[in-house]
Design an enzyme around this catalytic site. Structure first.
Site, PDB file in Angstrom:
ATOM      1  N   GLY A  19       1.992   1.769  10.842  1.00  0.00           N
ATOM      2  CA  GLY A  19       2.936   2.877  10.732  1.00  0.00           C
ATOM      3  C   GLY A  19       3.556   3.278  12.059  1.00  0.00           C
ATOM      4  O   GLY A  19       4.163   4.337  12.174  1.00  0.00           O
TER       5      GLY A  19
ATOM      6  N   SER B  53       3.040  -2.661  10.328  1.00  0.00           N
ATOM      7  CA  SER B  53       4.495  -2.665  10.546  1.00  0.00           C
ATOM      8  C   SER B  53       5.174  -3.981  10.145  1.00  0.00           C
ATOM      9  O   SER B  53       6.120  -4.423  10.794  1.00  0.00           O
ATOM     10  CB  SER B  53       4.820  -2.293  12.000  1.00  0.00           C
ATOM     11  OG  SER B  53       4.326  -0.986  12.289  1.00  0.00           O
TER      12      SER B  53
ATOM     13  N   GLU C  33      -5.863  -5.353  10.195  1.00  0.00           N
ATOM     14  CA  GLU C  33      -4.824  -4.375  10.495  1.00  0.00           C
ATOM     15  C   GLU C  33      -5.139  -3.682  11.816  1.00  0.00           C
ATOM     16  O   GLU C  33      -5.917  -2.715  11.844  1.00  0.00           O
ATOM     17  CB  GLU C  33      -4.766  -3.317   9.388  1.00  0.00           C
ATOM     18  CG  GLU C  33      -4.462  -3.895   8.025  1.00  0.00           C
ATOM     19  CD  GLU C  33      -3.827  -2.848   7.111  1.00  0.00           C
ATOM     20  OE1 GLU C  33      -2.720  -3.075   6.667  1.00  0.00           O
ATOM     21  OE2 GLU C  33      -4.443  -1.798   6.886  1.00  0.00           O
TER      22      GLU C  33
ATOM     23  N   HIS D 138      -9.649   1.002   4.561  1.00  0.00           N
ATOM     24  CA  HIS D 138      -8.386   1.149   5.306  1.00  0.00           C
ATOM     25  C   HIS D 138      -8.637   2.023   6.530  1.00  0.00           C
ATOM     26  O   HIS D 138      -9.439   2.958   6.477  1.00  0.00           O
ATOM     27  CB  HIS D 138      -7.319   1.773   4.401  1.00  0.00           C
ATOM     28  CG  HIS D 138      -5.953   1.705   5.004  1.00  0.00           C
ATOM     29  ND1 HIS D 138      -5.531   2.598   5.962  1.00  0.00           N
ATOM     30  CD2 HIS D 138      -4.934   0.836   4.810  1.00  0.00           C
ATOM     31  CE1 HIS D 138      -4.293   2.271   6.317  1.00  0.00           C
ATOM     32  NE2 HIS D 138      -3.907   1.214   5.641  1.00  0.00           N
TER      33      HIS D 138
ATOM     34  N   GLU E 279      -7.077   4.364   7.763  1.00  0.00           N
ATOM     35  CA  GLU E 279      -6.884   5.811   7.550  1.00  0.00           C
ATOM     36  C   GLU E 279      -8.130   6.427   6.923  1.00  0.00           C
ATOM     37  O   GLU E 279      -8.441   7.593   7.154  1.00  0.00           O
ATOM     38  CB  GLU E 279      -5.622   6.036   6.695  1.00  0.00           C
ATOM     39  CG  GLU E 279      -4.375   5.797   7.538  1.00  0.00           C
ATOM     40  CD  GLU E 279      -3.172   5.273   6.776  1.00  0.00           C
ATOM     41  OE1 GLU E 279      -3.117   5.395   5.548  1.00  0.00           O
ATOM     42  OE2 GLU E 279      -2.276   4.726   7.452  1.00  0.00           O
TER      43      GLU E 279
ATOM     44  N   LYS F 172       0.144   4.240  -0.257  1.00  0.00           N
ATOM     45  CA  LYS F 172      -0.509   5.419   0.346  1.00  0.00           C
ATOM     46  C   LYS F 172      -0.264   6.664  -0.514  1.00  0.00           C
ATOM     47  O   LYS F 172      -0.146   6.557  -1.728  1.00  0.00           O
ATOM     48  CB  LYS F 172      -0.036   5.619   1.785  1.00  0.00           C
ATOM     49  CG  LYS F 172      -0.151   4.360   2.629  1.00  0.00           C
ATOM     50  CD  LYS F 172      -0.048   4.632   4.097  1.00  0.00           C
ATOM     51  CE  LYS F 172      -0.061   3.324   4.846  1.00  0.00           C
ATOM     52  NZ  LYS F 172      -0.138   3.472   6.278  1.00  0.00           N
TER      53      LYS F 172
ATOM     54  N   ASN G  28       0.868  -1.184   0.000  1.00  0.00           N
ATOM     55  CA  ASN G  28       0.000   0.000   0.000  1.00  0.00           C
ATOM     56  C   ASN G  28       0.902   1.231   0.000  1.00  0.00           C
ATOM     57  O   ASN G  28       1.481   1.570   1.032  1.00  0.00           O
ATOM     58  CB  ASN G  28      -0.892  -0.043   1.255  1.00  0.00           C
ATOM     59  CG  ASN G  28      -1.716   1.223   1.428  1.00  0.00           C
ATOM     60  OD1 ASN G  28      -1.806   2.045   0.510  1.00  0.00           O
ATOM     61  ND2 ASN G  28      -2.319   1.379   2.596  1.00  0.00           N
TER      62      ASN G  28
HETATM   63  C1  PEP Z   1      -0.909  -0.161   5.863  1.00  0.00           C
HETATM   64  O1  PEP Z   1      -0.797   0.906   5.325  1.00  0.00           O
HETATM   65  O2  PEP Z   1      -1.869  -0.847   5.580  1.00  0.00           O
HETATM   66  C2  PEP Z   1       0.119  -0.590   6.804  1.00  0.00           C
HETATM   67  C3  PEP Z   1      -0.023  -1.732   7.400  1.00  0.00           C
HETATM   68  O3  PEP Z   1       1.193   0.269   7.010  1.00  0.00           O
HETATM   69  P1  PEP Z   1       2.590  -0.091   7.739  1.00  0.00           P
HETATM   70  O4  PEP Z   1       3.073  -1.382   7.122  1.00  0.00           O
HETATM   71  O5  PEP Z   1       3.485   1.062   7.423  1.00  0.00           O
HETATM   72  O6  PEP Z   1       2.313  -0.240   9.187  1.00  0.00           O
END
Ligand code: PEP
Length: 251
Positions: free
Chosen positions: A173, A213, A167, A95, A97, A11, A9
């Site tokens: 992040g 992460s 997630e 997601h 976010e 982003k 992803n």
């Molecule tokens: C994500 O954006 O879905 C995500 C899991 O980000 P990160 O791997 O940076 O934690």
């Protein structure tokens, strides 16, 4: 047997030149990978050029969002069929976010899940609890509520075409990763939800990715858990070496 799906992803990162270089670098580096499925999800404005670079390769392309309505007066939005038109196969929906920054509800996400399926896209539907919800012991309730809302009205045949990404919001992040045991516990609960609602034949084929992460150093242990069928990767998907390290460690 479920194949792992490792999806990046991107982003809202990179300019066009670096996005194209990343896609080309991954195409070259992953050319001999046949054991796992790979996808990248660039910002919408780069979906078409990235699809062109990755055409005919073993890397699929996804968008990070799209709208549920068919073509019409929806200024600023993108139709699901526009994504398939340029060669896109996946779309990330719900997601955290978008749920938490943009206020998207599971009911709104559900409209998009159904529109994505109708357009022939594979929706990667994200669910996950906040830290305070985990600490309050309501992780399962929160995730099941998001599943109920996001997949309302989705048939068993359609469900088989979906991917679920668990997630935990506190792990996205932040560098804090769920332990393999924490991930497996939730993934098993999601699979139990699938079994209750759709039966074992559907639950057996739906892929449940972990996201939060994920890096080369932790991917293998998490993805070796029986109900973890891949990863949705943010930060570590922005560099060829970091993304390839994940892929190479789990293939
Ligand atoms: C994500 O954006 O879905 C995500 C899991 O980000 P990160 O791997 O940076 O934690």
């Amino acid at each position: 047997m479920r194949r792992l799906l490792i999806a990046g992803n991107w982003k809202m990162n990179m300019k066009l030149d670096s996005a194209k270089a990343l896609a080309q670098g991954l195409k070259d580096a992953a050319a001999d990978v046949s054991e796992v499925d790979i996808a990248v999800c660039p910002p919408s404005v780069y979906v078409q050029p990235i699809c062109e670079i990755l055409k005919g390769s073993n890397i699929g392309v996804g968008a990070q969002n799209a709208y549920f309505e068919k073509a019409g007066a929806y200024t600023g939005e993108i139709e699901m069929a526009m994504l398939t038109d340029v060669g896109c196969q996946y779309v990330i929906l719900g997601h955290s976010e978008r749920r938490h920054i943009l206020g998207e509800s599971s009911e709104f996400i559900n409209l998009k899940v159904r529109a994505a399926l109708a357009a022939g896209l594979c929706p990667i539907v994200c669910i996950g609890e906040l830290l305070k919800e985990r600490e309050a012991g309501v992780t399962s309730d929160v995730n099941r509520r998001q599943l109920d809302g996001s997949f309302s009205g989705v048939s068993a045949d359609e469900m088989k075409k979906c991917v679920i990404a668990y997630e935990p919001v506190w792990a996205i992040g932040t560098g804090k990763v769920a332990t393999p045991e924490q991930a497996q516990e939730v993934h098993a609960d999601v699979r139990a939800w699938l079994t209750d609602r759709y039966g074992a034949d559907v639950a057996d084929v739906v892929r449940i990715q972990y996201g939060g992460s994920v890096k080369g150093g932790n991917a293998k242990e998490i993805l070796s858990k029986p109900d973890v069928d891949g990863a949705l990767v943010g930060g570590a998907s922005l560099k060829v070496d970091a993304f390839m390290e994940i892929i190479n460690n789990v293939r």
